[in-house]
Design an enzyme around this catalytic site. Structure first.
Site, PDB file in Angstrom:
ATOM      1  CG  ASN A 105      23.706  55.283  30.424  1.00 20.43           C
ATOM      2  OD1 ASN A 105      23.487  56.049  31.363  1.00 20.43           O
ATOM      3  ND2 ASN A 105      24.534  54.260  30.516  1.00 20.43           N
ATOM      4  CG  HIS A 108      24.958  48.896  31.612  1.00 19.44           C
ATOM      5  ND1 HIS A 108      23.946  49.793  31.355  1.00 19.44           N
ATOM      6  CD2 HIS A 108      25.972  49.617  32.142  1.00 19.44           C
ATOM      7  CE1 HIS A 108      24.339  50.996  31.707  1.00 19.44           C
ATOM      8  NE2 HIS A 108      25.559  50.913  32.190  1.00 19.44           N
TER       9      HIS A 108
HETATM   10  P1  NAD Z   1      37.036  54.352  35.486  1.00 18.60           P
HETATM   11  O1  NAD Z   1      37.691  55.493  34.799  1.00 18.60           O
HETATM   12  O2  NAD Z   1      36.791  54.442  36.956  1.00 18.60           O
HETATM   13  O3  NAD Z   1      37.857  52.993  35.236  1.00 18.60           O
HETATM   14  C1  NAD Z   1      38.307  52.573  33.980  1.00 18.60           C
HETATM   15  C2  NAD Z   1      39.521  51.685  34.234  1.00 18.60           C
HETATM   16  O4  NAD Z   1      39.931  51.069  33.019  1.00 18.60           O
HETATM   17  C3  NAD Z   1      40.727  52.465  34.779  1.00 18.60           C
HETATM   18  O5  NAD Z   1      41.165  51.883  36.003  1.00 18.60           O
HETATM   19  C4  NAD Z   1      41.755  52.304  33.672  1.00 18.60           C
HETATM   20  O6  NAD Z   1      43.111  52.295  34.140  1.00 18.60           O
HETATM   21  C5  NAD Z   1      41.336  50.972  33.075  1.00 18.60           C
HETATM   22  N1  NAD Z   1      41.908  50.704  31.764  1.00 18.60           N
HETATM   23  C6  NAD Z   1      42.087  51.567  30.736  1.00 18.60           C
HETATM   24  N2  NAD Z   1      42.691  50.925  29.706  1.00 18.60           N
HETATM   25  C7  NAD Z   1      42.862  49.638  30.090  1.00 18.60           C
HETATM   26  C8  NAD Z   1      43.435  48.488  29.468  1.00 18.60           C
HETATM   27  N3  NAD Z   1      43.922  48.540  28.228  1.00 18.60           N
HETATM   28  N4  NAD Z   1      43.469  47.334  30.153  1.00 18.60           N
HETATM   29  C9  NAD Z   1      43.013  47.253  31.413  1.00 18.60           C
HETATM   30  N5  NAD Z   1      42.442  48.315  32.058  1.00 18.60           N
HETATM   31  C10 NAD Z   1      42.384  49.486  31.406  1.00 18.60           C
HETATM   32  O7  NAD Z   1      35.675  54.102  34.691  1.00 18.60           O
HETATM   33  P2  NAD Z   1      34.371  53.310  35.190  1.00 18.60           P
HETATM   34  O8  NAD Z   1      33.393  54.309  35.692  1.00 18.60           O
HETATM   35  O9  NAD Z   1      34.791  52.173  36.029  1.00 18.60           O
HETATM   36  O10 NAD Z   1      33.813  52.804  33.787  1.00 18.60           O
HETATM   37  C11 NAD Z   1      34.268  51.587  33.203  1.00 18.60           C
HETATM   38  C12 NAD Z   1      33.219  51.077  32.238  1.00 18.60           C
HETATM   39  O11 NAD Z   1      31.989  50.881  32.956  1.00 18.60           O
HETATM   40  C13 NAD Z   1      32.897  52.005  31.080  1.00 18.60           C
HETATM   41  O12 NAD Z   1      32.586  51.244  29.944  1.00 18.60           O
HETATM   42  C14 NAD Z   1      31.654  52.738  31.576  1.00 18.60           C
HETATM   43  O13 NAD Z   1      30.872  53.241  30.535  1.00 18.60           O
HETATM   44  C15 NAD Z   1      30.941  51.615  32.313  1.00 18.60           C
HETATM   45  N6  NAD Z   1      29.975  52.031  33.330  1.00 18.60           N
HETATM   46  C16 NAD Z   1      30.214  53.105  34.114  1.00 18.60           C
HETATM   47  C17 NAD Z   1      29.275  53.468  35.077  1.00 18.60           C
HETATM   48  C18 NAD Z   1      29.520  54.653  35.978  1.00 18.60           C
HETATM   49  O14 NAD Z   1      28.579  55.106  36.643  1.00 18.60           O
HETATM   50  N7  NAD Z   1      30.723  55.172  36.052  1.00 18.60           N
HETATM   51  C19 NAD Z   1      28.095  52.734  35.225  1.00 18.60           C
HETATM   52  C20 NAD Z   1      27.897  51.617  34.410  1.00 18.60           C
HETATM   53  C21 NAD Z   1      28.837  51.273  33.458  1.00 18.60           C
END
Ligand code: NAD
Length: 280
Positions: free
Chosen positions: A187, A137
């Site tokens: 979280n 994470h």
């Molecule tokens: P985001 O919405 O910016 O990006 C998600 C991406 O996944 C998008 O580009 C989307 O097109 C892609 N995607 C969706 N379906 C897909 C598939 N079948 N194959 C390939 N790509 C696909 O979201 P994010 O903020 O980058 O979050 C991504 C992950 O990281 C989540 O699990 C989230 O919980 C985790 N995360 C987020 C944060 C944060 O602060 N945003 C911090 C730590 C962890």
């Protein structure tokens, strides 16, 4: 090391960037060509900014960018030592992606999930290699934040844990081991605070600006909770609250109705241009 990153959103692009800067060969995938191009453009911009700030030389920036190749599909046969999935926070979606990676990668490859809250035990169990599945994470923004929460599922092997720890440290991160509970530690503690700030805003206790200013100036938080929620993505915040609520069956984790309403309206925060604040 050959690293495959699935999901080129804000987290996946950041993970791909730090892996490439550390010298790894990176393949980056997203569900559409447009999303993939968007992720690569974000990496390019971030690397340029690092050059301007004197954190990296122009030559190293270019070399790092060249180490990243776009991978249009994760079907078929793939080669990587480590795959990190960073697709949207949905159990169904992550299940599909992990199963595709499990089928496409050699048996020795390790599968890491960047999930913010979902069970690593459950994600491991959907594959045929639960011993080689682990939670890595990363924090947002990945190039700047030093922490990686390392989450063991019930079946994660010691070798997998040691590999992931060493890999995170080679990226310059500090890896902290945590057990597999909903929302882990980060979280479980952070998100209820953001959710409470949303309730306070919804109930008219104060404006978004007032609530954020109170937490910044009064509690010494670098960002206010609503500003931070916009930065994380309100869809991600809602998904995490739902995992906490379902995972503990405790009403104290009830997602704020205002959060639900905003996500339904497509107000996802900074990434969509509108959340508690407006972005140009
Ligand atoms: P985001 O919405 O910016 O990006 C998600 C991406 O996944 C998008 O580009 C989307 O097109 C892609 N995607 C969706 N379906 C897909 C598939 N079948 N194959 C390939 N790509 C696909 O979201 P994010 O903020 O980058 O979050 C991504 C992950 O990281 C989540 O699990 C989230 O919980 C985790 N995360 C987020 C944060 C944060 O602060 N945003 C911090 C730590 C962890």
């Amino acid at each position: 090391m050959r690293v495959l990153v699935v999901g080129a959103g804000q987290m996946g692009s950041g993970i791909a960037q730090v892996c490439a800067v550390a010298g790894n060969e990176v393949q980056l995938n997203d569900v559409t060509a447009n999303a993939l191009a968007h992720g690569c453009a974000a990496i390019r911009r971030n690397l340029e900014r690092s050059v301007e700030k004197g954190k990296i030389s122009a030559a190293d920036s270019e070399r790092s960018f060249q180490r990243i190749t776009e991978l249009p599909s994760i079907e078929g046969s793939l080669q990587a030592d480590l795959a990190i999935e960073a697709v949207s926070e949905s159990l169904d979606l992550k299940t599909r992606v992990l199963q595709a990676l499990d089928a496409a990668l050699p048996p020795a490859a390790i599968l890491a999930s960047n999930t913010s809250s979902l069970s690593i035990t459950v994600l491991g169990a959907v594959t045929k290699r639960a011993d080689r599945v682990i939670g890595m994470h990363f924090m947002n923004p990945v190039p700047l934040m030093r922490l990686v929460e390392l989450v063991r599922g019930i079946a994660t092997s010691q070798a997998t844990f040691a590999f992931a720890k060493q890999f995170a440290e080679a990226l310059g991160k500090v890896a902290v081991e945590i057990n597999d509970f909903p929302g882990f530690a980060s979280n479980r503690i952070l998100m209820p605070m953001l959710n409470e700030a949303m309730f306070a805003n919804m109930e008219g206790v104060g404006s978004a600006e007032a609530i954020d200013t109170i937490m910044k100036l009064g509690m010494n938080h670098p960002m206010g909770p609503l500003e931070l929620a916009d930065f994380i993505g309100l869809d991600t915040c809602l998904a995490i609250m739902q995992v906490l609520y379902d995972g503990f069956n405790d009403p104290k984790y009830r997602p704020c109705p205002l959060l639900k309403k905003m996500v339904a309206a497509g107000y996802l925060g900074k990434k969509s241009g509108r959340g508690f604040y407006q972005y140009s």
